[in-house]
Write a protein that holds these residues in place. Structure first.
Motif, PDB file in Angstrom:
ATOM      1  N   THR A 131       0.862  -1.326  -0.013  1.00  0.00           N
ATOM      2  CA  THR A 131       0.078  -0.099  -0.055  1.00  0.00           C
ATOM      3  C   THR A 131       0.981   1.196   0.072  1.00  0.00           C
ATOM      4  OG1 THR A 131      -1.865  -1.202   1.022  1.00  0.00           O
ATOM      5  CG2 THR A 131      -1.717   1.256   1.235  1.00  0.00           C
ATOM      6  N   SER A 134       2.384   1.452  -3.416  1.00  0.00           N
ATOM      7  CA  SER A 134       1.408   1.983  -4.443  1.00  0.00           C
ATOM      8  C   SER A 134       1.141   3.360  -4.190  1.00  0.00           C
ATOM      9  CB  SER A 134       0.317   0.744  -4.630  1.00  0.00           C
ATOM     10  OG  SER A 134      -0.326   0.677  -3.196  1.00  0.00           O
ATOM     11  N   ARG A 145      -0.978   2.955 -13.575  1.00  0.00           N
ATOM     12  CA  ARG A 145      -1.500   1.924 -13.384  1.00  0.00           C
ATOM     13  C   ARG A 145      -0.624   0.948 -13.097  1.00  0.00           C
ATOM     14  NH1 ARG A 145      -5.510  -1.970 -15.285  1.00  0.00           N
ATOM     15  NH2 ARG A 145      -4.543  -3.952 -15.734  1.00  0.00           N
ATOM     16  N   GLY A 165      -5.605  -2.871  -1.849  1.00  0.00           N
ATOM     17  CA  GLY A 165      -6.471  -2.134  -2.747  1.00  0.00           C
ATOM     18  C   GLY A 165      -6.348  -2.315  -4.338  1.00  0.00           C
ATOM     19  N   PHE A 166      -5.764  -3.788  -4.688  1.00  0.00           N
ATOM     20  CA  PHE A 166      -5.625  -4.033  -6.056  1.00  0.00           C
ATOM     21  C   PHE A 166      -6.738  -4.828  -6.369  1.00  0.00           C
ATOM     22  CE2 PHE A 166      -1.510  -2.577  -5.125  1.00  0.00           C
ATOM     23  CZ  PHE A 166      -0.796  -2.579  -6.174  1.00  0.00           C
ATOM     24  N   ALA A 167      -7.459  -4.611  -7.465  1.00  0.00           N
ATOM     25  CA  ALA A 167      -8.860  -5.074  -7.861  1.00  0.00           C
ATOM     26  C   ALA A 167      -8.484  -6.464  -8.736  1.00  0.00           C
ATOM     27  CB  ALA A 167      -9.854  -4.204  -8.622  1.00  0.00           C
ATOM     28  N   HIS A 188      -4.387  -8.777 -11.013  1.00  0.00           N
ATOM     29  CA  HIS A 188      -5.012  -7.540 -10.194  1.00  0.00           C
ATOM     30  C   HIS A 188      -4.507  -6.324 -10.564  1.00  0.00           C
ATOM     31  CE1 HIS A 188      -6.265 -10.248  -6.719  1.00  0.00           C
ATOM     32  NE2 HIS A 188      -5.516 -11.057  -7.089  1.00  0.00           N
ATOM     33  N   ARG A 190      -4.248  -1.821  -9.675  1.00  0.00           N
ATOM     34  CA  ARG A 190      -4.699  -0.600  -9.012  1.00  0.00           C
ATOM     35  C   ARG A 190      -4.398   0.506  -9.939  1.00  0.00           C
ATOM     36  NH1 ARG A 190      -2.671   1.771  -3.054  1.00  0.00           N
ATOM     37  NH2 ARG A 190      -3.720   3.746  -3.127  1.00  0.00           N
ATOM     38  N   ASP A 194      -8.336   4.886  -7.492  1.00  0.00           N
ATOM     39  CA  ASP A 194      -8.826   3.918  -6.670  1.00  0.00           C
ATOM     40  C   ASP A 194      -8.569   4.012  -5.309  1.00  0.00           C
ATOM     41  OD1 ASP A 194      -9.413   2.400  -8.821  1.00  0.00           O
ATOM     42  OD2 ASP A 194      -7.958   0.970  -8.769  1.00  0.00           O
ATOM     43  N   ARG A 196      -7.411   3.594  -1.311  1.00  0.00           N
ATOM     44  CA  ARG A 196      -6.232   2.900  -0.764  1.00  0.00           C
ATOM     45  C   ARG A 196      -6.668   1.598  -0.126  1.00  0.00           C
ATOM     46  NH1 ARG A 196      -3.499   7.248   3.390  1.00  0.00           N
ATOM     47  NH2 ARG A 196      -1.944   5.642   3.406  1.00  0.00           N
ATOM     48  N   GLY A 197      -5.595   1.119  -0.023  1.00  0.00           N
ATOM     49  CA  GLY A 197      -5.728  -0.457   0.771  1.00  0.00           C
ATOM     50  C   GLY A 197      -5.573  -0.275   2.284  1.00  0.00           C
TER      51      GLY A 197
END
Length: 202
Positions: A131, A134, A145, A165-167, A188, A190, A194, A196-197
């Motif tokens: 986190t 990123s 990205r 937070g990575f989809a 995945h 982010r 987006d 944050r995680g």
């Protein structure tokens, strides 16, 4: 031939400054560039069978560890990648590693990687560090990205990606060869904007 778009990150934007040190949101972990004094710890890390299995790498000697650290510094200067050692913010031994690989400054794209040493697993080191990395990459460095790929059999990495937070975007079938055969890979990502995680969730 000229470009039809402006680079997301102009050349020299990263290498023109020293690689930064990054703190996790809770202030408990520090991400710092690898140093010459880290050779022994890095060599020991790659003796761990879990790290060997998922990263597919071997480090047979201290000389290879020295070259790995030298290469990490070259990558920063060349703006092709960036590596950080993860340590306790108040000092102590290395807990893990996070990285940006295959950096594409034109498109603002990079691939994230990480590992955590056995004694530090289970304490949130990976999602907190990922986190922090990123957040810096998307909010300060200018990346658009960040991608993260792991074997579908690596459930721990899937949890780390979600916490940071990575989809989840899909499965790349039979995409990476491991010692036990081909693995399907989860993808995945982010992107800027987006949520944050780990830091957001506390």
């Amino acid at each position: 031939m000229s470009l039809s778009i402006d680079p997301c990150i102009p050349a020299g934007s990263l290498s023109g400054a020293r690689q930064p040190e990054l703190l996790t949101a809770d202030g408990g972990l520090l991400l710092r560039p690898w140093a010459a004094d880290d050779v022994a710890a890095l060599h020991r890390a790659f003796e761990d069978t879990t790290i060997q299995y998922w990263s597919l790498r071997r480090m047979a000697s201290r000389a290879e560890a020295e070259e790995w650290i030298a290469a990490a510094h070259r990558q920063w200067r060349e703006e092709s990648g960036a590596q950080w050692a993860v340590v306790p913010a108040d000092g102590g031994e290395i807990l893990g590693r996070v990285a940006l690989r295959s950096m594409d400054l034109l498109q603002g794209l990079a691939d994230c990687a990480y590992w955590v040493l056995p004694h530090a697993r289970g304490g949130g080191v990976a999602p907190r560090s990922l986190t922090a990395l990123s957040d810096w990459a998307l909010r300060k460095a200018g990346f658009h990205r960040l991608e993260l790929s792991h074997s579908e059999r690596n459930e721990a990495s899937c949890k780390v990606a979600a916490k940071a937070g990575f989809a989840f975007e899909g499965v790349r079938r039979s995409a990476l060869l491991h010692t036990d055969g081909w693995h399907d890979m989860h993808l995945h990502a982010r992107i800027q904007g987006d949520a944050r995680g780990w830091g957001r969730e506390g």
